[in-house]
Design a protein around this motif. Structure first.
Motif, PDB file in Angstrom:
ATOM      1  N   THR A  40       6.480  -0.908  -5.635  1.00  0.00           N
ATOM      2  CA  THR A  40       5.686  -1.370  -6.997  1.00  0.00           C
ATOM      3  C   THR A  40       6.340  -2.671  -7.401  1.00  0.00           C
ATOM      4  O   THR A  40       5.611  -3.528  -8.125  1.00  0.00           O
ATOM      5  CB  THR A  40       6.250  -0.170  -8.074  1.00  0.00           C
ATOM      6  OG1 THR A  40       5.611   0.972  -7.738  1.00  0.00           O
ATOM      7  CG2 THR A  40       5.375  -0.642  -9.502  1.00  0.00           C
ATOM      8  N   ARG A  43       4.421  -5.159  -5.378  1.00  0.00           N
ATOM      9  CA  ARG A  43       2.872  -5.219  -5.939  1.00  0.00           C
ATOM     10  C   ARG A  43       3.003  -6.206  -7.310  1.00  0.00           C
ATOM     11  O   ARG A  43       2.152  -7.073  -7.287  1.00  0.00           O
ATOM     12  CB  ARG A  43       2.390  -4.093  -6.253  1.00  0.00           C
ATOM     13  CG  ARG A  43       1.073  -4.062  -7.062  1.00  0.00           C
ATOM     14  CD  ARG A  43       0.025  -3.964  -6.224  1.00  0.00           C
ATOM     15  NE  ARG A  43      -1.476  -3.803  -7.274  1.00  0.00           N
ATOM     16  CZ  ARG A  43      -2.508  -4.476  -7.018  1.00  0.00           C
ATOM     17  NH1 ARG A  43      -2.648  -4.955  -6.064  1.00  0.00           N
ATOM     18  NH2 ARG A  43      -3.460  -4.370  -7.873  1.00  0.00           N
ATOM     19  N   GLY A 268       4.995   2.336 -12.980  1.00  0.00           N
ATOM     20  CA  GLY A 268       3.874   1.001 -12.668  1.00  0.00           C
ATOM     21  C   GLY A 268       3.139   0.874 -14.009  1.00  0.00           C
ATOM     22  O   GLY A 268       2.361  -0.065 -13.815  1.00  0.00           O
ATOM     23  N   ASN A 292      -2.221   0.099 -14.910  1.00  0.00           N
ATOM     24  CA  ASN A 292      -0.845   0.408 -14.035  1.00  0.00           C
ATOM     25  C   ASN A 292      -0.962  -0.629 -12.737  1.00  0.00           C
ATOM     26  O   ASN A 292      -1.927  -0.766 -12.215  1.00  0.00           O
ATOM     27  CB  ASN A 292      -0.995   1.785 -13.604  1.00  0.00           C
ATOM     28  CG  ASN A 292       0.088   2.227 -12.710  1.00  0.00           C
ATOM     29  OD1 ASN A 292       0.426   1.646 -11.609  1.00  0.00           O
ATOM     30  ND2 ASN A 292       0.686   3.164 -13.148  1.00  0.00           N
ATOM     31  N   ASN A 294       0.092  -0.486  -9.898  1.00  0.00           N
ATOM     32  CA  ASN A 294      -0.129  -0.025  -8.589  1.00  0.00           C
ATOM     33  C   ASN A 294      -1.530   0.145  -8.345  1.00  0.00           C
ATOM     34  O   ASN A 294      -2.124   0.468  -7.232  1.00  0.00           O
ATOM     35  CB  ASN A 294       0.592   1.204  -8.588  1.00  0.00           C
ATOM     36  CG  ASN A 294       2.150   1.269  -8.534  1.00  0.00           C
ATOM     37  OD1 ASN A 294       2.482   0.452  -7.664  1.00  0.00           O
ATOM     38  ND2 ASN A 294       2.548   2.388  -9.190  1.00  0.00           N
TER      39      ASN A 294
END
Ligand code: SF4
Length: 402
Positions: A40, A43, A268, A292, A294
């Motif tokens: 996470t 990302r 996330g 989110n 993710n």
């Protein structure tokens, strides 16, 4: 086309879990031991750096839960990962807000290696601290927090403290100052105990809170200056550049600008504006979530934000502030979470919180400035004495407010 966001602060929750149970805590998930995944982190920062929305300096605040319950190596891995992703045009600094109880030599090595900003939650002398900052079994945490502070001092790690002021501490500015000086604590921030989430502060219930806080802060600031041993009193030292600033523009308020603060929880989930909104439940605003990381790209999250009732109502509150408040150019429209919890609506203006964090410090700085100007008028050779507050000197532009 709306202007692109300018992201300068990322508030990242390594875990919602906290090892203690303060009486004024508003965090609903402080029993959850879920930990943020490194994927996470990867990302999030891949998206952020690719977006072109990162300001040249990003501050990552690890907060919301006790960050030090997660192992040191989690942060070594996360910091290294962010460093690998970071473009040369952007610098990243990390900061922790911690109860300090778990600090040891390993943590100090991390703080030193990565020049981490460290804030310790310490409410003053034992009696004041232990009244609210307790373990889950109800014991005071003062001794362990002070042990953490002594470890930082022994290792030469700079830090500041944030002290929550309760009804008991508001009448004791001298005692608080004496305590900080006795323990060589010279960077001090105050938060007045607020009503947020499920916590209702008794301080906001009645009485002359604004007057009491103003007397507290005036006395503390002037005595701290006179001591010559306090480097920083946040409430005053951050107010001064907001009041005496070179341009005509209003103060930059990251709590009301979309994604200026990117707040991400350990799962996330992404929110923005006041970081305290993340984790709270609210059916009208979809729990204040914008997506989110993710699952969603940062541009999708920004689109969601632009179309949200959350932004619409926060902006209505800012416009109302601009129309009616003499302090708007210093404040920029306040803290949305306090408008919601104190007034029941984001689309509102004055709160007890804004009186304490904006109006009182502004008035105190201007009061000192007036005194200083008067002393220049009375005697042009007279400059600030040791006990005088640190207002800008002759070259400062006129204060804009109020
Ligand atoms: S001080 Fe309060 S009322 Fe004034 S602009 Fe700030 S939040 Fe709005």
């Amino acid at each position: 086309m709306p202007a692109p966001p300018q992201i300068g602060i990322v508030v990242l929750q390594p875990t919602a879990f906290c090892n203690i149970n303060c009486t004024y805590c508003y965090l609903p998930d402080r029993d959850s031991k879920h930990v943020l995944a490194q994927t996470t982190v990867e990302r999030l920062f891949t998206e952020l750096f690719a977006s072109g929305w990162a300001l040249p300096r990003i501050t990552v605040i690890w907060h919301a839960g006790e960050p030090l319950v997660v192992p040191v190596n989690f942060y070594r891995d996360a910091f290294s990962l962010i460093e690998r992703l970071r473009p040369p045009s952007v610098s990243v600094v990390h900061a922790f807000q911690t109860n300090g109880m778990l600090i040891d030599a390993d943590w100090c090595a991390l703080f030193r290696d990565w020049e981490v900003g460290v804030g310790i939650s310490l409410d003053g002398p034992r009696e004041l601290h232990d009244a609210n900052r307790k373990t889950r079994s109800g014991a005071g945490t003062f001794d362990r927090t002070m042990a953490g502070i002594r470890c930082l001092q022994a290792e030469g790690i700079p830090f500041h403290v944030i002290s929550v002021l309760s009804a008991a501490s508001l009448d004791r500015p001298d005692e608080l100052l004496e305590f900080y000086l006795a323990h060589d604590i010279d960077q001090i921030c105050f938060n007045v105990e607020e009503s947020e989430g499920s916590h209702i502060s008794a301080l906001f219930d009645g009485g002359d809170l604004q007057g009491r806080y103003e007397r507290f802060l005036r006395r503390f600031w002037h005595a701290a200056r006179a001591s010559g041993r306090v480097q920083f009193v946040r409430e005053i030292d951050l107010a001064i550049p907001r009041i005496f600033r070179p341009s005509e523009s209003d103060a930059h308020n990251t709590q009301v600008e979309p994604l200026a603060m990117l707040n991400v929880d350990s799962h996330g989930n992404v929110s923005s504006f006041s970081p305290e909104l993340l984790g709270l439940k609210n059916a009208d605003y979809g729990d204040f979530l914008l997506g989110n990381i993710n699952r969603d790209s940062l541009s999708t999250i920004y689109e969601n934000c632009l179309q949200s009732a959350l932004l619409r109502d926060i902006r209505a509150g800012v416009m109302a502030c601009q129309a009616e408040c003499d302090y708007f150019s210093v404040c920029g429209g306040g803290a949305p979470i306090n408008k919601l919890f104190e007034n029941g609506s984001f689309a509102s203006t004055k709160t007890s919180y804004c009186k304490l964090t904006q109006i009182v410090p502004t008035d105190l700085v201007l009061e000192a400035y007036d005194r200083l100007e008067q002393s220049w008028t009375d005697d042009s050779s007279s400059f600030p004495q040791a006990e005088s507050p640190a207002v800008p000197q002759a070259s400062a532009p006129s204060p804009r407010m109020p």
